[in-house]
Scaffold this motif. Sequence first.
Motif, PDB file in Angstrom:
ATOM      1  N   TRP A   1       0.664  -1.006   0.166  1.00 55.25           N
ATOM      2  CA  TRP A   1       0.065   0.201  -0.374  1.00 55.25           C
ATOM      3  C   TRP A   1       0.797   1.196   0.062  1.00 55.25           C
ATOM      4  O   TRP A   1       1.467   1.334   0.463  1.00 55.25           O
ATOM      5  CB  TRP A   1      -1.282   0.694   1.333  1.00 55.25           C
ATOM      6  CG  TRP A   1      -1.979  -0.886   1.384  1.00 55.25           C
ATOM      7  CD1 TRP A   1      -2.550  -2.613   1.322  1.00 55.25           C
ATOM      8  CD2 TRP A   1      -3.851  -0.737   0.893  1.00 55.25           C
ATOM      9  NE1 TRP A   1      -2.921  -3.414   1.303  1.00 55.25           N
ATOM     10  CE2 TRP A   1      -3.978  -2.220   1.172  1.00 55.25           C
ATOM     11  CE3 TRP A   1      -4.023   0.371   1.321  1.00 55.25           C
ATOM     12  CZ2 TRP A   1      -5.496  -2.115   1.608  1.00 55.25           C
ATOM     13  CZ3 TRP A   1      -5.331   1.025   1.714  1.00 55.25           C
ATOM     14  CH2 TRP A   1      -5.982  -0.410   1.997  1.00 55.25           C
TER      15      TRP A   1
ATOM     16  N   HIS B   1       0.695   5.748   0.213  1.00 49.20           N
ATOM     17  CA  HIS B   1      -0.217   6.937   0.023  1.00 49.20           C
ATOM     18  C   HIS B   1      -0.231   8.350   0.302  1.00 49.20           C
ATOM     19  O   HIS B   1       0.683   8.239   0.846  1.00 49.20           O
ATOM     20  CB  HIS B   1      -1.361   6.693   1.623  1.00 49.20           C
ATOM     21  CG  HIS B   1      -2.690   7.201   1.901  1.00 49.20           C
ATOM     22  ND1 HIS B   1      -3.377   8.324   2.755  1.00 49.20           N
ATOM     23  CD2 HIS B   1      -3.064   8.771   0.955  1.00 49.20           C
ATOM     24  CE1 HIS B   1      -4.334   8.963   2.839  1.00 49.20           C
ATOM     25  NE2 HIS B   1      -3.810   9.288   1.948  1.00 49.20           N
TER      26      HIS B   1
ATOM     27  N   GLN C   1       1.650  -0.721   4.328  1.00 48.93           N
ATOM     28  CA  GLN C   1       0.427  -0.761   5.260  1.00 48.93           C
ATOM     29  C   GLN C   1       0.079   0.339   5.006  1.00 48.93           C
ATOM     30  O   GLN C   1      -0.270   1.616   4.826  1.00 48.93           O
ATOM     31  CB  GLN C   1       1.343  -0.886   6.965  1.00 48.93           C
ATOM     32  CG  GLN C   1       1.541  -2.001   6.876  1.00 48.93           C
ATOM     33  CD  GLN C   1       1.758  -3.726   6.815  1.00 48.93           C
ATOM     34  OE1 GLN C   1       0.256  -3.706   6.547  1.00 48.93           O
ATOM     35  NE2 GLN C   1       2.724  -4.049   5.725  1.00 48.93           N
ATOM     36  N   PRO C   2      -1.649   0.143   4.844  1.00 50.55           N
ATOM     37  CA  PRO C   2      -2.529   0.812   5.120  1.00 50.55           C
ATOM     38  C   PRO C   2      -2.299   2.112   5.743  1.00 50.55           C
ATOM     39  O   PRO C   2      -2.778   1.590   6.944  1.00 50.55           O
ATOM     40  CB  PRO C   2      -4.391   0.364   4.327  1.00 50.55           C
ATOM     41  CG  PRO C   2      -3.670  -1.445   5.269  1.00 50.55           C
ATOM     42  CD  PRO C   2      -2.273  -1.404   5.547  1.00 50.55           C
ATOM     43  N   THR C   3      -2.989   2.738   5.571  1.00 51.90           N
ATOM     44  CA  THR C   3      -3.736   4.032   5.917  1.00 51.90           C
ATOM     45  C   THR C   3      -4.335   4.468   6.433  1.00 51.90           C
ATOM     46  O   THR C   3      -5.889   3.640   5.337  1.00 51.90           O
ATOM     47  CB  THR C   3      -2.882   5.443   5.779  1.00 51.90           C
ATOM     48  OG1 THR C   3      -3.424   6.060   4.731  1.00 51.90           O
ATOM     49  CG2 THR C   3      -1.287   5.598   5.676  1.00 51.90           C
ATOM     50  N   GLN C   4      -5.580   4.925   7.824  1.00 53.91           N
ATOM     51  CA  GLN C   4      -6.848   5.048   7.605  1.00 53.91           C
ATOM     52  C   GLN C   4      -7.510   5.819   6.852  1.00 53.91           C
ATOM     53  O   GLN C   4      -9.035   5.230   5.982  1.00 53.91           O
ATOM     54  CB  GLN C   4      -7.178   4.928   9.342  1.00 53.91           C
ATOM     55  CG  GLN C   4      -9.041   4.863   9.832  1.00 53.91           C
ATOM     56  CD  GLN C   4      -9.101   3.633   9.349  1.00 53.91           C
ATOM     57  OE1 GLN C   4      -9.414   3.020   9.774  1.00 53.91           O
ATOM     58  NE2 GLN C   4     -10.672   3.085   8.371  1.00 53.91           N
TER      59      GLN C   4
ATOM     60  N   ARG D   1      -8.313   3.200   3.799  1.00 55.46           N
ATOM     61  CA  ARG D   1      -9.258   2.805   3.766  1.00 55.46           C
ATOM     62  C   ARG D   1     -10.632   3.275   3.860  1.00 55.46           C
ATOM     63  O   ARG D   1     -11.644   3.016   3.047  1.00 55.46           O
ATOM     64  CB  ARG D   1      -9.264   2.068   5.596  1.00 55.46           C
ATOM     65  CG  ARG D   1      -7.921   1.443   5.240  1.00 55.46           C
ATOM     66  CD  ARG D   1      -8.074   0.176   6.193  1.00 55.46           C
ATOM     67  NE  ARG D   1      -6.978  -1.263   7.178  1.00 55.46           N
ATOM     68  CZ  ARG D   1      -6.725  -2.009   6.305  1.00 55.46           C
ATOM     69  NH1 ARG D   1      -8.511  -2.520   5.439  1.00 55.46           N
ATOM     70  NH2 ARG D   1      -5.841  -2.802   6.497  1.00 55.46           N
ATOM     71  N   ASP D   2     -10.394   4.278   3.767  1.00 60.62           N
ATOM     72  CA  ASP D   2     -11.700   5.236   4.567  1.00 60.62           C
ATOM     73  C   ASP D   2     -11.909   5.308   2.103  1.00 60.62           C
ATOM     74  O   ASP D   2     -13.253   5.555   2.101  1.00 60.62           O
ATOM     75  CB  ASP D   2     -11.578   6.910   4.818  1.00 60.62           C
ATOM     76  CG  ASP D   2     -11.543   6.144   6.271  1.00 60.62           C
ATOM     77  OD1 ASP D   2     -12.648   5.295   6.517  1.00 60.62           O
ATOM     78  OD2 ASP D   2     -10.975   7.309   7.051  1.00 60.62           O
TER      79      ASP D   2
ATOM     80  N   LEU E   1     -10.452   3.952  -0.371  1.00 60.71           N
ATOM     81  CA  LEU E   1     -11.737   2.390  -1.124  1.00 60.71           C
ATOM     82  C   LEU E   1     -13.265   2.346  -0.660  1.00 60.71           C
ATOM     83  O   LEU E   1     -14.286   2.317  -1.406  1.00 60.71           O
ATOM     84  CB  LEU E   1     -10.929   1.867  -0.578  1.00 60.71           C
ATOM     85  CG  LEU E   1      -9.383   0.828  -1.321  1.00 60.71           C
ATOM     86  CD1 LEU E   1      -9.085   2.312  -1.732  1.00 60.71           C
ATOM     87  CD2 LEU E   1      -9.346  -0.100  -0.791  1.00 60.71           C
ATOM     88  N   GLU E   2     -13.480   3.148   0.884  1.00 62.29           N
ATOM     89  CA  GLU E   2     -15.012   2.585   0.654  1.00 62.29           C
ATOM     90  C   GLU E   2     -16.072   4.018   0.296  1.00 62.29           C
ATOM     91  O   GLU E   2     -16.769   3.462   0.368  1.00 62.29           O
ATOM     92  CB  GLU E   2     -15.432   3.001   2.454  1.00 62.29           C
ATOM     93  CG  GLU E   2     -14.818   1.658   3.785  1.00 62.29           C
ATOM     94  CD  GLU E   2     -14.656   2.147   5.178  1.00 62.29           C
ATOM     95  OE1 GLU E   2     -15.731   3.140   5.316  1.00 62.29           O
ATOM     96  OE2 GLU E   2     -14.465   1.235   5.666  1.00 62.29           O
TER      97      GLU E   2
ATOM     98  N   ASP F   1     -12.568  -4.835  -0.327  1.00 59.58           N
ATOM     99  CA  ASP F   1     -11.361  -5.649  -0.608  1.00 59.58           C
ATOM    100  C   ASP F   1     -10.562  -5.044  -1.974  1.00 59.58           C
ATOM    101  O   ASP F   1     -11.051  -5.128  -2.632  1.00 59.58           O
ATOM    102  CB  ASP F   1     -12.020  -6.741  -0.426  1.00 59.58           C
ATOM    103  CG  ASP F   1     -10.422  -7.718  -0.370  1.00 59.58           C
ATOM    104  OD1 ASP F   1      -9.797  -7.767   0.453  1.00 59.58           O
ATOM    105  OD2 ASP F   1     -10.567  -9.440  -0.474  1.00 59.58           O
ATOM    106  N   ALA F   2      -9.123  -5.381  -1.263  1.00 59.13           N
ATOM    107  CA  ALA F   2      -8.356  -4.559  -2.423  1.00 59.13           C
ATOM    108  C   ALA F   2      -8.446  -5.348  -3.895  1.00 59.13           C
ATOM    109  O   ALA F   2      -8.309  -4.807  -4.276  1.00 59.13           O
ATOM    110  CB  ALA F   2      -7.274  -4.192  -1.631  1.00 59.13           C
TER     111      ALA F   2
END
Length: 205
Positions: free
Chosen positions: A88, A90, A121-124, A127-128, A130-131, A137-138
């Motif tokens: 990941w 960002h 690694q993914p940050t929050q 993830r937000d 992508l939502e 799911d990636a």
Amino acid sequence: MDITPETSPLIDRLQGEEYDVTEPLPGVLHVRGRFSNPERIALRAAADAGDLAVAVWATSHHDDWALVAWSRPDLVTITQKGATPQRWRHRTLPATLRPDAQTFLEGASSPFDIVTRPKHQPTQAARDLLERFGIADAPPPGWVPPVVEAPVVRESTVAAAKPKRVAAPRAPKAPAKPAKPEPVVAVCPTCFMAIPATGICDNCG
């Protein structure tokens, strides 16, 4: 396949490059084709979208994939090659940069990266983002992780070499005993007869 009006020009452009393009979710494209670097394809597609918020999956003919989610200033890139773990990244881009900047196409780090510990690694916030596109799911739809087989352990056909026998050291020989000296017999100077133990010649007295 439902195509939203906003993504229609982008889909036409990608199909013009002989890629198979679908839109599994509104504003989310899935590009398949014969390319070796899916991340570059997804980044270029996101850049071609301009200021339109878009997410792009790109899956190569080797089944490697990348997902780019773009909504200025946030650029999230997720890549997976074979059975390796997902990577990941960002970034927050200034107004002067596009997702297809050369440093991003090369997969290099930049001053705009949000560094995580451990790395990639993914940050929050990622993830937000992508939502917001409805991506839970990636991995791309229908993607199956490759099966990694354990290496087969084969017995060696080469016979093990027999250990050489090492002779035990021999004990040193005992020194030879010196020979006993022969006894000296006293002789009478007159008659040349042997003198007895008394020291007096029996013939000469």
